[in-house]
Enzyme design. Structure first.
Site, PDB file in Angstrom:
ATOM      1  N   GLY A  11      10.502 -32.529 -54.687  1.00 36.20           N
ATOM      2  CA  GLY A  11       9.506 -32.115 -55.689  1.00 36.20           C
ATOM      3  C   GLY A  11       8.498 -33.232 -55.883  1.00 36.20           C
ATOM      4  O   GLY A  11       7.959 -33.443 -56.972  1.00 36.20           O
ATOM      5  N   GLN A  15       5.197 -32.826 -61.302  1.00 39.29           N
ATOM      6  CA  GLN A  15       4.818 -33.696 -62.427  1.00 39.29           C
ATOM      7  C   GLN A  15       5.850 -34.773 -62.760  1.00 39.29           C
ATOM      8  O   GLN A  15       5.481 -35.889 -63.110  1.00 39.29           O
ATOM      9  CB  GLN A  15       4.375 -32.902 -63.650  1.00 39.29           C
ATOM     10  CG  GLN A  15       5.230 -31.756 -64.084  1.00 39.29           C
ATOM     11  CD  GLN A  15       5.120 -31.563 -65.601  1.00 39.29           C
ATOM     12  OE1 GLN A  15       4.290 -32.175 -66.266  1.00 39.29           O
ATOM     13  NE2 GLN A  15       5.992 -30.724 -66.147  1.00 39.29           N
ATOM     14  N   ASN A 105      16.534 -21.116 -58.567  1.00 34.94           N
ATOM     15  CA  ASN A 105      16.649 -22.512 -58.123  1.00 34.94           C
ATOM     16  C   ASN A 105      17.915 -22.848 -57.346  1.00 34.94           C
ATOM     17  O   ASN A 105      17.926 -23.793 -56.553  1.00 34.94           O
ATOM     18  CB  ASN A 105      16.562 -23.450 -59.337  1.00 34.94           C
ATOM     19  CG  ASN A 105      15.123 -23.607 -59.825  1.00 34.94           C
ATOM     20  OD1 ASN A 105      14.176 -23.261 -59.120  1.00 34.94           O
ATOM     21  ND2 ASN A 105      14.958 -24.136 -61.025  1.00 34.94           N
ATOM     22  N   ASP A 159      18.687 -36.346 -72.692  1.00 37.85           N
ATOM     23  CA  ASP A 159      19.265 -35.935 -73.975  1.00 37.85           C
ATOM     24  C   ASP A 159      19.801 -37.153 -74.726  1.00 37.85           C
ATOM     25  O   ASP A 159      19.640 -37.269 -75.940  1.00 37.85           O
ATOM     26  CB  ASP A 159      20.388 -34.913 -73.727  1.00 37.85           C
ATOM     27  CG  ASP A 159      19.910 -33.772 -72.855  1.00 37.85           C
ATOM     28  OD1 ASP A 159      19.010 -33.054 -73.288  1.00 37.85           O
ATOM     29  OD2 ASP A 159      20.408 -33.630 -71.719  1.00 37.85           O
ATOM     30  N   HIS A 187      23.409 -29.685 -69.759  1.00 40.89           N
ATOM     31  CA  HIS A 187      22.012 -29.970 -70.136  1.00 40.89           C
ATOM     32  C   HIS A 187      21.376 -28.630 -70.505  1.00 40.89           C
ATOM     33  O   HIS A 187      20.671 -28.001 -69.700  1.00 40.89           O
ATOM     34  CB  HIS A 187      21.272 -30.644 -68.981  1.00 40.89           C
ATOM     35  CG  HIS A 187      19.803 -30.816 -69.272  1.00 40.89           C
ATOM     36  ND1 HIS A 187      19.333 -31.573 -70.324  1.00 40.89           N
ATOM     37  CD2 HIS A 187      18.694 -30.299 -68.681  1.00 40.89           C
ATOM     38  CE1 HIS A 187      18.014 -31.527 -70.349  1.00 40.89           C
ATOM     39  NE2 HIS A 187      17.602 -30.750 -69.367  1.00 40.89           N
TER      40      HIS A 187
HETATM   41  N1  LIG Z   1      17.573 -32.554 -66.328  1.00 42.61           N
HETATM   42  C1  LIG Z   1      16.526 -32.787 -67.100  1.00 42.61           C
HETATM   43  O1  LIG Z   1      16.657 -33.463 -68.136  1.00 42.61           O
HETATM   44  C2  LIG Z   1      15.167 -32.263 -66.762  1.00 42.61           C
HETATM   45  C3  LIG Z   1      14.056 -32.739 -67.486  1.00 42.61           C
HETATM   46  C4  LIG Z   1      12.794 -32.235 -67.182  1.00 42.61           C
HETATM   47  C5  LIG Z   1      12.633 -31.291 -66.180  1.00 42.61           C
HETATM   48  N2  LIG Z   1      13.719 -30.875 -65.490  1.00 42.61           N
HETATM   49  C6  LIG Z   1      13.565 -29.915 -64.381  1.00 42.61           C
HETATM   50  O2  LIG Z   1      13.041 -30.607 -63.245  1.00 42.61           O
HETATM   51  C7  LIG Z   1      12.423 -29.660 -62.368  1.00 42.61           C
HETATM   52  C8  LIG Z   1      11.053 -30.154 -61.907  1.00 42.61           C
HETATM   53  O3  LIG Z   1      10.174 -30.224 -63.008  1.00 42.61           O
HETATM   54  P1  LIG Z   1       8.628 -30.618 -62.799  1.00 42.61           P
HETATM   55  O4  LIG Z   1       8.033 -30.591 -64.147  1.00 42.61           O
HETATM   56  O5  LIG Z   1       8.487 -31.819 -61.948  1.00 42.61           O
HETATM   57  O6  LIG Z   1       8.136 -29.329 -62.002  1.00 42.61           O
HETATM   58  P2  LIG Z   1       6.796 -29.154 -61.121  1.00 42.61           P
HETATM   59  O7  LIG Z   1       6.606 -27.684 -60.972  1.00 42.61           O
HETATM   60  O8  LIG Z   1       5.698 -29.991 -61.632  1.00 42.61           O
HETATM   61  O9  LIG Z   1       7.238 -29.762 -59.728  1.00 42.61           O
HETATM   62  C9  LIG Z   1       8.246 -29.202 -58.950  1.00 42.61           C
HETATM   63  C10 LIG Z   1       7.936 -29.521 -57.520  1.00 42.61           C
HETATM   64  O10 LIG Z   1       9.052 -29.102 -56.741  1.00 42.61           O
HETATM   65  C11 LIG Z   1       8.543 -28.568 -55.533  1.00 42.61           C
HETATM   66  N3  LIG Z   1       9.552 -27.775 -54.860  1.00 42.61           N
HETATM   67  C12 LIG Z   1       9.880 -26.483 -55.050  1.00 42.61           C
HETATM   68  N4  LIG Z   1      10.831 -26.099 -54.178  1.00 42.61           N
HETATM   69  C13 LIG Z   1      11.119 -27.185 -53.424  1.00 42.61           C
HETATM   70  C14 LIG Z   1      12.004 -27.432 -52.359  1.00 42.61           C
HETATM   71  N5  LIG Z   1      12.790 -26.458 -51.874  1.00 42.61           N
HETATM   72  N6  LIG Z   1      12.030 -28.657 -51.799  1.00 42.61           N
HETATM   73  C15 LIG Z   1      11.237 -29.643 -52.272  1.00 42.61           C
HETATM   74  N7  LIG Z   1      10.362 -29.471 -53.281  1.00 42.61           N
HETATM   75  C16 LIG Z   1      10.309 -28.267 -53.854  1.00 42.61           C
HETATM   76  C17 LIG Z   1       7.302 -27.795 -55.976  1.00 42.61           C
HETATM   77  O11 LIG Z   1       6.443 -27.513 -54.876  1.00 42.61           O
HETATM   78  C18 LIG Z   1       6.702 -28.770 -56.972  1.00 42.61           C
HETATM   79  O12 LIG Z   1       5.822 -29.695 -56.341  1.00 42.61           O
HETATM   80  C19 LIG Z   1      12.395 -28.342 -63.141  1.00 42.61           C
HETATM   81  O13 LIG Z   1      13.490 -27.526 -62.730  1.00 42.61           O
HETATM   82  C20 LIG Z   1      12.599 -28.788 -64.583  1.00 42.61           C
HETATM   83  O14 LIG Z   1      13.120 -27.756 -65.385  1.00 42.61           O
HETATM   84  C21 LIG Z   1      14.967 -31.337 -65.760  1.00 42.61           C
HETATM   85  O1  LIG Z   2      13.552 -28.137 -71.264  1.00 43.61           O
HETATM   86  C1  LIG Z   2      13.243 -28.014 -70.082  1.00 43.61           C
HETATM   87  O2  LIG Z   2      13.193 -26.915 -69.513  1.00 43.61           O
HETATM   88  C2  LIG Z   2      12.902 -29.245 -69.290  1.00 43.61           C
HETATM   89  C3  LIG Z   2      13.962 -30.285 -69.415  1.00 43.61           C
HETATM   90  O3  LIG Z   2      15.215 -29.801 -69.072  1.00 43.61           O
HETATM   91  C4  LIG Z   2      13.980 -30.936 -70.772  1.00 43.61           C
HETATM   92  O4  LIG Z   2      15.054 -31.066 -71.352  1.00 43.61           O
HETATM   93  O5  LIG Z   2      12.899 -31.350 -71.239  1.00 43.61           O
END
Ligand SMILES: NC(=O)c1ccc[n+]([C@@H]2O[C@H](COP(=O)([O-])OP(=O)(O)OC[C@H]3O[C@@H](n4cnc5c(N)ncnc54)[C@H](O)[C@@H]3O)[C@@H](O)[C@H]2O)c1
Ligand SMILES: O=C(O)C[C@H](O)C(=O)O
Length: 333
Positions: A11, A15, A105, A159, A187
């Site tokens: 990814g 962002q 996902n 968290d 989470h």
């Molecule tokens: N665990 C946590 O605390 C936490 C916190 C924030 C976000 N997240 C999660 O993280 C993930 C990414 O968030 P983001 O804001 O960066 O999203 P985003 O949409 O800005 O970026 C995701 C990127 O992943 C790429 N992608 C999609 N499928 C792919 C694959 N098979 N291989 C490689 N890249 C791939 C997309 O093209 C995109 O560039 C989301 O699932 C979000 O919910 C988790």
């Molecule tokens: O809440 C979301 O979907 C993004 C991330 O998991 C977060 O906790 O901010």
């Protein structure tokens, strides 16, 4: 100078990666003496955007960054990697729960498990960030049987950081004065942010239990918990995008402590495979208090759980079991 290590971020055009890559490349995670090659994996349509990220990394002029490999090919992305940040996945939108992303996902993490199995070092440390993170990590490990399950984890550090910050703000102390905050479980909005064992160094330098320092159990059992549980949704409602800067910082914190050791005298929260500790379901990725040393984590044992806490742990266990079953069914399709 040490030999460079290989670190993949999936990814990489998204962002979270945009904040994370700088922290990795400047030495915040693996140390200021550890050079690295960054493997940037994203999907084919994002290669143009990714090229811009590569240019910016180059323009940061960071001495530890020896090589940048942008790719849409998992065989290249995962080749010989020492550490993997699996971020690439769809984020949720307003009104969704994270588990609503499961069907979309989880197959990404099946495929990336298979690719890690074939191409990564067997010692690779894998941090899953993409949601639903716990269950995606479980699936990733299942499809990477040649890599030890202990090398897989999912992120609940955001968290933990949120919980620590809520307590620190309320007490008017710096966030690192607050220790031993625990996130249990998923989470998701069933997670249990627990301060029963947490301590704080107060403004006058005294170490106290957080419960005594806050002196408001109704807040600790009520608004504090729900604020942390719902913080991700609150950020989405405000930004119309999910958390990214704070998520990247938490990913860096998680891997830094796993790689280098957690702070002396405290612990951190990581989702790791449950061994049944604290009567949680063995085999799901459950967030526990852990101590890390020499690249290994160990669940902190022997903490007391009262009836309130027990109910919270059981609730999040139930959700993780349901997610696991749904994910396994999706992967068999
Ligand atoms: N665990 C946590 O605390 C936490 C916190 C924030 C976000 N997240 C999660 O993280 C993930 C990414 O968030 P983001 O804001 O960066 O999203 P985003 O949409 O800005 O970026 C995701 C990127 O992943 C790429 N992608 C999609 N499928 C792919 C694959 N098979 N291989 C490689 N890249 C791939 C997309 O093209 C995109 O560039 C989301 O699932 C979000 O919910 C988790
Ligand atoms: O809440 C979301 O979907 C993004 C991330 O998991 C977060 O906790 O901010």
């Amino acid at each position: 100078m040490a030999e460079p290590i290989r670190v993949v971020v999936t990814g990489a055009a998204g962002q979270i990666a945009y904040s994370l890559l700088y922290q990795l490349a400047k030495g915040d995670v693996f140390g200021e003496k550890q050079p690295l090659s960054l493997h940037l994996l994203d999907i084919e349509p994002m290669m143009g955007v990714l090229n811009g990220v590569v240019m910016e990394l180059q323009d940061c002029a960071l001495p530890l960054l020896r090589e940048v490999i942008p790719t849409a090919d998992p065989a290249v992305g995962f080749k010989d990697v020492d550490a993997a940040f699996l971020v690439g996945a769809m984020p949720r939108k307003e009104g969704m729960e994270r588990k609503d992303l499961l069907a979309a996902n989880v197959k990404i993490f099946k495929a990336q498990g298979q690719a890690l199995d074939q191409h990564a070092k067997k010692t690779v440390k894998v941090l899953v960030v993409g949601n639903p993170a716990n269950t995606n990590s479980l699936i990733c490990s299942k499809y990477a049987p040649s890599i030890p399950p202990a090398n897989f984890s999912a992120m609940t550090r955001l968290d933990q950081n949120r919980a620590q910050a809520q307590i620190a703000n309320r007490l008017g102390v710096p966030v690192n004065n607050v220790n031993k905050v625990t996130i249990w479980g998923n989470h998701s909005s069933t997670q249990f942010p627990d301060v029963a064992n947490a301590t704080v160094v107060t403004a006058n330098g005294e170490t106290k239990s957080v419960a005594d320092a806050i002196n408001d159990q109704a807040w600790l059992n009520g608004d504090f918990i729900s604020t942390v549980q719902k913080r991700g949704a609150a950020v989405i409602a405000a930004r119309k995008l999910s958390s990214a800067m704070s998520a990247a910082k938490a990913a860096a914190d998680h891997m830094k402590d796993w790689w280098n050791g957690s702070p002396e005298g405290s612990w951190v929260s990581m989702a790791v495979f449950s061994d049944g500790s604290y009567n949680t379901p063995a085999g799901v990725m459950y967030s526990f208090p852990v101590r890390c040393s020499k690249g290994q984590w160990e669940i902190v044992q022997g903490l007391n759980l009262d009836e309130f806490a027990r109910g919270k742990l059981d609730l999040t266990s139930k959700e993780l079991l349901e997610e696991r079953d749904e994910a396994l069914a999706v992967c068999q399709d």
